[in-house]
Write an enzyme that holds these catalytic residues in place. Structure first.
Site, PDB file in Angstrom:
ATOM      1  N   LYS A   1      -6.610   1.407 -11.473  1.00 16.40           N
ATOM      2  CA  LYS A   1      -5.963   0.176 -11.941  1.00 16.40           C
ATOM      3  C   LYS A   1      -6.488  -0.219 -13.305  1.00 16.40           C
ATOM      4  CE  LYS A   1      -4.680  -2.335  -7.802  1.00 16.40           C
ATOM      5  NZ  LYS A   1      -4.997  -3.488  -6.969  1.00 16.40           N
TER       6      LYS A   1
ATOM      7  N   ASP B   1      -2.556  -8.479  -7.537  1.00 16.68           N
ATOM      8  CA  ASP B   1      -2.478  -8.232  -6.106  1.00 16.68           C
ATOM      9  C   ASP B   1      -1.054  -7.783  -5.838  1.00 16.68           C
ATOM     10  OD1 ASP B   1      -4.032  -8.298  -3.661  1.00 16.68           O
ATOM     11  OD2 ASP B   1      -2.588  -9.758  -2.948  1.00 16.68           O
ATOM     12  N   SER B   2      -0.902  -6.761  -5.027  1.00 12.93           N
ATOM     13  CA  SER B   2       0.452  -6.233  -4.844  1.00 12.93           C
ATOM     14  C   SER B   2       0.643  -5.758  -3.417  1.00 12.93           C
ATOM     15  CB  SER B   2       0.700  -5.077  -5.824  1.00 12.93           C
ATOM     16  OG  SER B   2      -0.255  -4.054  -5.627  1.00 12.93           O
TER      17      SER B   2
ATOM     18  N   PHE C   1       2.739   6.767  -5.159  1.00 15.42           N
ATOM     19  CA  PHE C   1       1.630   6.571  -4.218  1.00 15.42           C
ATOM     20  C   PHE C   1       2.066   5.549  -3.164  1.00 15.42           C
ATOM     21  CE2 PHE C   1       0.269   2.311  -5.527  1.00 15.42           C
ATOM     22  CZ  PHE C   1       0.887   2.198  -6.763  1.00 15.42           C
TER      23      PHE C   1
ATOM     24  N   ASP D   1       5.728   4.361  -1.737  1.00 15.05           N
ATOM     25  CA  ASP D   1       6.826   4.831  -2.589  1.00 15.05           C
ATOM     26  C   ASP D   1       7.834   5.747  -1.862  1.00 15.05           C
ATOM     27  OD1 ASP D   1       6.086   3.440  -4.834  1.00 15.05           O
ATOM     28  OD2 ASP D   1       5.095   5.134  -5.821  1.00 15.05           O
TER      29      ASP D   1
ATOM     30  N   HIS E   1       7.893  -3.537  -9.866  1.00 15.10           N
ATOM     31  CA  HIS E   1       7.350  -4.892  -9.717  1.00 15.10           C
ATOM     32  C   HIS E   1       6.220  -5.128 -10.719  1.00 15.10           C
ATOM     33  CE1 HIS E   1       5.620  -1.793  -7.276  1.00 15.10           C
ATOM     34  NE2 HIS E   1       4.561  -2.510  -6.942  1.00 15.10           N
ATOM     35  N   ARG E   2       5.423  -4.092 -10.971  1.00 14.92           N
ATOM     36  CA  ARG E   2       4.308  -4.239 -11.917  1.00 14.92           C
ATOM     37  C   ARG E   2       4.845  -4.451 -13.328  1.00 14.92           C
ATOM     38  NH1 ARG E   2       2.280  -0.482  -9.510  1.00 14.92           N
ATOM     39  NH2 ARG E   2       1.218  -1.685  -7.915  1.00 14.92           N
TER      40      ARG E   2
HETATM   41  P1  IMP Z   1      -4.019  -3.917  -3.538  1.00 15.17           P
HETATM   42  O1  IMP Z   1      -4.572  -2.753  -4.258  1.00 15.17           O
HETATM   43  O2  IMP Z   1      -4.992  -4.667  -2.682  1.00 15.17           O
HETATM   44  O3  IMP Z   1      -3.199  -4.831  -4.418  1.00 15.17           O
HETATM   45  O4  IMP Z   1      -3.048  -3.296  -2.439  1.00 15.17           O
HETATM   46  C1  IMP Z   1      -1.785  -2.921  -2.786  1.00 15.17           C
HETATM   47  C2  IMP Z   1      -1.158  -2.173  -1.633  1.00 15.17           C
HETATM   48  O5  IMP Z   1       0.251  -2.104  -1.888  1.00 15.17           O
HETATM   49  C3  IMP Z   1      -1.646  -0.746  -1.529  1.00 15.17           C
HETATM   50  O6  IMP Z   1      -1.622  -0.375  -0.181  1.00 15.17           O
HETATM   51  C4  IMP Z   1      -0.602   0.041  -2.312  1.00 15.17           C
HETATM   52  O7  IMP Z   1      -0.467   1.340  -1.841  1.00 15.17           O
HETATM   53  C5  IMP Z   1       0.662  -0.783  -2.096  1.00 15.17           C
HETATM   54  N1  IMP Z   1       1.447  -0.729  -3.332  1.00 15.17           N
HETATM   55  C6  IMP Z   1       1.366  -1.567  -4.389  1.00 15.17           C
HETATM   56  N2  IMP Z   1       2.184  -1.183  -5.387  1.00 15.17           N
HETATM   57  C7  IMP Z   1       2.797  -0.082  -4.941  1.00 15.17           C
HETATM   58  C8  IMP Z   1       3.742   0.810  -5.543  1.00 15.17           C
HETATM   59  O8  IMP Z   1       4.181   0.675  -6.709  1.00 15.17           O
HETATM   60  N3  IMP Z   1       4.139   1.830  -4.773  1.00 15.17           N
HETATM   61  C9  IMP Z   1       3.671   2.033  -3.520  1.00 15.17           C
HETATM   62  N4  IMP Z   1       2.779   1.274  -2.927  1.00 15.17           N
HETATM   63  C10 IMP Z   1       2.337   0.207  -3.624  1.00 15.17           C
END
Ligand code: IMP
Length: 204
Positions: A20, A76-77, A159, A162, A187-188
């Site tokens: 990240k 956060d995603s 990842f 996806d 989304h990012r």
């Molecule tokens: P964080 O790293 O705590 O924000 O967790 C994000 C979670 O959402 C992780 O399990 C990621 O694999 C999933 N995630 C976030 N963005 C994506 C994406 O662009 N593609 C697939 N999974 C995503």
């Protein structure tokens, strides 16, 4: 609405995740910021106790800004399924957790097991970005990518979740698309576009 400008030169990225850190450093490169990771500064990792993406990003950004005395950016995603009332949502990473590390095939299988009989296939990714300053001011942005979840998983790029997500207007999953095609509609990217319009000096 007036926003606070991020005018550098130093910015803390409130993540201990090297991938990240690299990704955000690349996005910010055109503005010439010096990006430092929370890990490199020895900052503690706060617990993510909120039930929203913005809330958890805010916790991380404020903790890093207050501990470092510098502006800090946190994200956060996660992935949400309409038929599951938005789950896994802020628990997206937790659904993949095993004693041996994260298993996304298992996590995607949970989505299928719980939602397979629901006619509503809508799903979306969310990305919250929060910049916090040491005085407690925050600027907050939420980007979303809407589409549908599919089964079985398809594609080997990308990842996380996806392979089961097809964005609206497309036929390929995020994992089947070329990375640049995904990044253009993700989304990012949506969250970062809002952030740069509001808080980064205009380039050129
Ligand atoms: P964080 O790293 O705590 O924000 O967790 C994000 C979670 O959402 C992780 O399990 C990621 O694999 C999933 N995630 C976030 N963005 C994506 C994406 O662009 N593609 C697939 N999974 C995503």
């Amino acid at each position: 609405m007036s926003h606070r400008l991020l005018d550098g030169p130093k910015l803390v990225l409130a993540t201990h995740n090297a991938g990240k850190l690299r990704e955000v450093a690349e996005l910010l490169a055109p503005w010439g910021f010096e990006v430092v990771g929370a890990g490199a500064l020895g900052l503690p990792e706060p617990a993510e106790t909120e039930d929203s993406f913005l809330g958890n990003a805010r916790i991380k950004a404020l903790a890093a800004a207050r501990a470092s005395g510098l502006p800090a950016l946190a994200d956060d995603s996660g992935f949400s399924v309409a038929a599951l009332d938005g789950a896994p949502g802020v628990r997206t990473a937790d659904w993949a957790e095993t004693p041996a590390g994260r298993d996304y095939a298992m996590a995607m299988g949970k989505v299928e097991k719980l939602a397979r009989h629901a006619p509503d296939r809508r799903a979306w990714f969310s990305c919250a970005l929060v910049i916090a300053w040491p005085d407690g001011h925050t600027e907050e942005f939420l980007g979303e990518a809407h589409g549908a979840w599919v089964w079985p998983p398809r594609g080997a790029q990308g990842f996380g979740y996806d392979p089961i997500f097809v964005p609206d207007g497309h036929v390929q999953t995020f994992a089947e698309m070329a990375p640049a095609a995904k990044h253009a509609i993700s989304h990012r990217a949506a969250a970062f576009a809002q952030l740069s319009a509001a808080c980064l000096p205009r380039k050129g």
